[in-house]
Design a protein around this motif. Structure first.
Motif, short mmCIF file in Angstrom:
data_model
loop_
_atom_site.label_atom_id
_atom_site.label_comp_id
_atom_site.label_asym_id
_atom_site.label_seq_id
_atom_site.Cartn_x
_atom_site.Cartn_y
_atom_site.Cartn_z
N SER A 225 0.84 -1.20 0.00
CA SER A 225 0.00 0.00 0.00
C SER A 225 0.87 1.25 0.00
O SER A 225 0.36 2.37 -0.07
CB SER A 225 -0.92 0.01 1.22
OG SER A 225 -0.14 -0.02 2.42
N PRO B 100 -7.40 5.22 -3.28
CA PRO B 100 -7.15 6.16 -2.17
C PRO B 100 -6.44 7.42 -2.66
O PRO B 100 -5.55 7.36 -3.51
CB PRO B 100 -6.24 5.35 -1.23
CG PRO B 100 -6.52 3.91 -1.57
CD PRO B 100 -6.82 3.88 -3.04
N ASP B 101 -6.85 8.56 -2.12
CA ASP B 101 -6.26 9.84 -2.54
C ASP B 101 -4.75 9.87 -2.32
O ASP B 101 -4.01 10.49 -3.11
CB ASP B 101 -6.91 11.00 -1.78
CG ASP B 101 -8.34 11.25 -2.23
OD1 ASP B 101 -8.70 10.80 -3.34
OD2 ASP B 101 -9.10 11.88 -1.47
#
Length: 458
Positions: A25, A102-103
């Motif tokens: 991530s 996700p930003d």
């Protein structure tokens, strides 16, 4: 420091991101411009919408080929709105996917390298253990001509934004993009003139098929081989082109010029010379063709940014598989290559699978050519589309398919069949044991294969 930074959110970049998030991530994707793909926005999809509409119109106007007589008036005023509506549907699907990320995983802006593990975006320094570069390409265009002609000079990135079909257009180029768009526009009633630098048209390298394609396409299209405009001049909201043909100077007036002379990589926007000074010469930068690694650095260049085959499915494949090399660096491996396939959606269609005629000749490969003409092929006659031919190249030593070139109706489907067969590594005898339904266009492939087998037996 990120584990991976991906630069570019086209087909290759998006595919790389989707694969990378399976492993980490701690990832970032940087993109300058629209967050969709060249394919969906200005390439594969809008061009095929235009071609589909054009071919439907052509079929309506040539129903005598199947024993019908139709008298009708066709209104083309809504064609570009149809292209844009359907195009926007495809781009929305891509953008919706990107919006779900996700930003903290994405940033808009131009990336420039400061060194091998640092880039700067919007004034912010960002570091990563490895990079995937998927910046893609942009149309090649003469900046001087663009400045002089402004909105009258279009590229394939701009033509789909026209509100209405023009009455006339000059297409500069005779490659894949040029031929597809020129024929579609011509079939939609646009007076179209093609200027070709050479006598080559489309993607075919076989001398026999190339000659056949030139003859066949010239029956429908105004192609000026080995002729380029010498002068452009704006004249009453049109462009006057001056050129020399058969030793005579001539002029034509057109509403627009479409520059379709290829696309160039956007690697020059990245300041790669800050990694190593000699990376200024893009044609000479050391990119391993099998691993896609840049020199000895943990940087992998994928998709259209560095390729001889700017094809959507190959870009997606490279984007996904390059992630493995990022994760395991420095223990990298060659990316598994797909069986080559390329399709040009002209009519008749052109396609190449495996090695082309030119590649086989250049490699001094020992091969024989199985051929079939589609002018008298049964199913092609039935559909009234009996044009073109196919060549299948068979190894003299293994009796297996090395490649093929096609110029015939529905080449997109026949090419897939041949490509999959080649991937299965079958001999010509094994292929001919497979069923070929009657009457189908696929029977033509059997004819070509039998022609090849007879030569092998002699």
């Amino acid at each position: 420091m990120y584990d991976i930074i991906i630069i570019g959110a086209g087909t290759a970049g998006i595919s790389a991101y989707k694969e990378a998030v399976k492993y980490t991530s701690n990832i970032l994707i940087v993109n300058e411009g629209p967050w969709d793909t060249t394919c969906a926005r200005v390439g594969c999809m809008p061009s095929k919408i235009l071609i589909s509409t054009a071919n439907r119109m052509y079929d309506i106007q040539h129903t005598e080929n199947v024993g019908l007589k139709v008298s009708s008036e066709i209104d083309t005023s809504q064609v570009m709105q149809h292209v844009q509506t359907l195009r926007d549907r495809f781009t929305r699907a891509t953008l919706k996917d990107v919006e779900s990320w996700p930003d903290e995983h994405k940033i808009s802006g131009r990336a420039e390298f400061l060194n091998a593990n640092t880039i700067i975006v919007n004034g912010q320094k960002l570091q990563a253990k490895s990079f995937i570069i998927a910046v893609g390409t942009t149309p090649t265009i003469d900046s001087e001509q663009k400045q002089k002609l402004d909105s009258k000079l279009l590229t394939s990135d701009q033509i789909f934004e026209l509100v209405q079909l023009p009455k006339s257009i000059a297409v500069i180029g005779s490659g894949v993009i040029a031929l597809e768009l020129a024929q579609a526009l011509h079939r939609l009633g646009v007076k179209t003139t093609i200027f070709a630098r050479s006598r080559k048209i489309g993607s075919l390298t076989s001398p026999t098929l190339q000659k056949l394609a030139q003859e066949e396409m010239s029956k429908e299209l105004d192609i000026k081989f080995e002729v380029l405009p010498e002068q452009f001049e704006q004249c009453n909201n049109q462009v006057k082109l001056t050129f020399t043909e058969s030793d005579q100077q001539k002029n034509i007036l057109v509403d627009y010029i479409l520059a379709a002379t290829g696309r160039r990589t956007l690697l020059n926007t990245l300041k790669l010379e800050n990694i190593e000074s000699h990376f200024t010469e893009l044609k000479k930068i050391p990119i391993d063709s099998e691993t896609k690694q840049l020199g000895h650095h943990p940087i992998f260049i994928v998709g259209d940014a560095y390729t001889n085959t700017p094809i959507q499915h190959e870009a997606a494949h490279e984007g996904r598989t390059a992630v493995n090399n990022c994760i395991k660096f420095p223990n990298i491996s060659s990316l598994k290559t797909l069986a080559p396939i390329g399709i040009l959606f002209s009519s008749p269609q052109m396609a190449t699978i495996g090695q082309s005629y030119r590649q086989l000749e250049s490699a001094n490969e020992q091969f024989i050519t199985g051929t079939v003409s589609y002018e008298k092929q049964g199913r092609a006659l039935v559909t009234g589309k009996n044009k073109g031919a196919v060549e299948i190249y068979i190894s003299k030593t293994t009796s297996k398919i090395l490649g093929a070139e096609l110029f015939c109706p529905d080449a997109e489907h026949l090419a897939h069949l041949l490509c999959w067969i080649m991937s299965e590594d079958l001999t010509i005898n094994q292929i001919l044991e497979k069923p070929f339904y009657h009457p189908t266009l696929e029977e033509g492939l059997r004819t070509a294969l039998k022609h090849a087998r007879r030569q092998l037996l002699n």
